[in-house]
Design a protein around this motif. Sequence first.
Motif, short mmCIF file in Angstrom:
data_model
loop_
_atom_site.label_atom_id
_atom_site.label_comp_id
_atom_site.label_asym_id
_atom_site.label_seq_id
_atom_site.Cartn_x
_atom_site.Cartn_y
_atom_site.Cartn_z
N ASN A 169 11.43 -7.56 -49.20
CA ASN A 169 11.98 -6.45 -48.43
C ASN A 169 13.01 -6.95 -47.41
N PHE A 170 13.70 -8.03 -47.77
CA PHE A 170 14.75 -8.56 -46.93
C PHE A 170 15.84 -9.12 -47.85
N PRO A 171 17.05 -9.24 -47.38
CA PRO A 171 18.15 -9.67 -48.25
C PRO A 171 18.02 -11.13 -48.68
N ILE A 172 18.33 -11.40 -49.94
CA ILE A 172 18.34 -12.74 -50.50
C ILE A 172 19.74 -13.00 -51.04
N SER A 173 20.34 -14.11 -50.60
CA SER A 173 21.71 -14.41 -51.01
C SER A 173 21.77 -14.83 -52.48
N GLU A 174 22.95 -14.66 -53.06
CA GLU A 174 23.16 -15.06 -54.45
C GLU A 174 22.99 -16.57 -54.61
N GLN A 175 23.43 -17.32 -53.61
CA GLN A 175 23.30 -18.77 -53.65
C GLN A 175 21.82 -19.19 -53.69
N ALA A 176 20.97 -18.48 -52.92
CA ALA A 176 19.54 -18.78 -52.90
C ALA A 176 18.89 -18.46 -54.24
N ARG A 201 7.91 -16.47 -45.26
CA ARG A 201 8.11 -15.03 -45.44
C ARG A 201 8.26 -14.32 -44.10
N GLU A 202 7.39 -14.67 -43.13
CA GLU A 202 7.44 -14.03 -41.82
C GLU A 202 8.77 -14.30 -41.14
N TYR A 203 9.25 -15.55 -41.27
CA TYR A 203 10.55 -15.87 -40.66
C TYR A 203 11.66 -15.05 -41.31
N LEU A 204 11.70 -15.01 -42.63
CA LEU A 204 12.77 -14.29 -43.33
C LEU A 204 12.74 -12.80 -43.01
N GLN A 205 11.56 -12.26 -42.76
CA GLN A 205 11.46 -10.85 -42.43
C GLN A 205 11.92 -10.55 -41.01
N ARG A 206 11.69 -11.50 -40.10
CA ARG A 206 11.95 -11.24 -38.68
C ARG A 206 13.22 -11.88 -38.15
N ARG A 207 13.92 -12.63 -38.97
CA ARG A 207 15.08 -13.39 -38.47
C ARG A 207 16.18 -12.49 -37.94
N SER A 208 16.32 -11.29 -38.50
CA SER A 208 17.40 -10.41 -38.05
C SER A 208 17.23 -9.95 -36.61
N ALA A 209 15.97 -10.02 -36.11
CA ALA A 209 15.71 -9.59 -34.74
C ALA A 209 15.82 -10.74 -33.74
N PRO A 236 22.11 -29.56 -52.25
CA PRO A 236 23.55 -29.33 -52.48
C PRO A 236 24.30 -29.26 -51.15
N GLU A 237 25.50 -29.76 -51.14
CA GLU A 237 26.29 -29.76 -49.91
C GLU A 237 26.64 -28.33 -49.49
N GLY A 238 26.74 -28.13 -48.19
CA GLY A 238 27.11 -26.84 -47.64
C GLY A 238 26.00 -25.81 -47.64
N LEU A 239 24.77 -26.24 -47.89
CA LEU A 239 23.64 -25.30 -47.94
C LEU A 239 23.08 -25.10 -46.54
N THR A 240 22.95 -23.84 -46.11
CA THR A 240 22.38 -23.56 -44.79
C THR A 240 20.86 -23.55 -44.86
N GLU A 246 15.22 -19.22 -48.26
CA GLU A 246 15.21 -18.10 -49.21
C GLU A 246 14.92 -18.61 -50.62
N ALA A 247 15.56 -19.71 -50.99
CA ALA A 247 15.37 -20.27 -52.34
C ALA A 247 13.94 -20.77 -52.53
N VAL A 248 13.39 -21.42 -51.52
CA VAL A 248 12.00 -21.88 -51.60
C VAL A 248 11.05 -20.70 -51.72
N TYR A 249 11.33 -19.66 -50.96
CA TYR A 249 10.50 -18.45 -51.03
C TYR A 249 10.49 -17.88 -52.45
N LEU A 250 11.66 -17.75 -53.05
CA LEU A 250 11.75 -17.21 -54.41
C LEU A 250 11.08 -18.12 -55.43
#
Length: 259
Positions: A169-176, A201-209, A236-240, A246-250
């Motif tokens: 229920n939170f955005p996941i980037s295409e790169q992730a 999961r809790e971090y990804l849900q609450r990070r926008s706040a 990979p280089e340039g990965l935030t 997000e990738a680990v979560y998926l």
Amino acid sequence: MRFFNRITLQTPESVELEFTLAGIGNRAFALLLDYIVLFLTLFLFWITWIAFSIQLVEAFRNIEKLGIWLLAIAFLLNFIIYVGYFVFFEVFWQGQTPGKRYAKIRVIRDDGRRVGIQQATLRALLRSIDDTLFIGAFLIILGKREKRLGDLVAGTLVIQEEYLVATINFPISEQAQQLSKQLPRMANISQLLPDDFATIREYLQRRSAMTANARADLSLQMARQVRNVIELENLPEGLTADVFLEAVYLAYQQQSSSY
């Protein structure tokens, strides 16, 4: 009698995690299985040691009290095997012994982290006291957090193993999304525990706040910890940090869904 007693813990990253305590029934069942394995192990040890001792005594009849010394050593080794069984498995099997793994329960620290050798050793050393007159069972039944004496001293909890697979229920980037398909080949995702997944999961849900600085600091700290846990060497280089989490979560969610 309480069923499905749930507790909420706060991790060092200030993330709240909710768990279901294992309960006296699951813990007794797991301990019974562990004692069966231990009995068989110790039985083989004593058979081997007796055979070895007989040959040694016959070969060195001139050594006074050799039999007593061998018996003393046997009791010491018996104690080491007893304690070492629980310490070894709880440390290297991420809070589980063979019995706990079969019963689908696990030991964690009071802050939701993995148990270390110190906590596992304290629990193992105090187990014999807990088993005396069922002291541990009474403490588990009467205590709000279902702790035996070993848990109280070591600062641990025994929880049910839960595979947390939830709707995103939170955005996941295409790169992730692309990286999540590669991660199982690059790292050991199975090293992640359910509470690690819940923290991400809790971090990804609450990070926008969160404020930008707080979000950057927390995501970087979590990414470093997760990278160590899953034994990932190169990214990979340039990965935030956010994309990595997000990738680990998926990847974890997809792996849990396949079980």
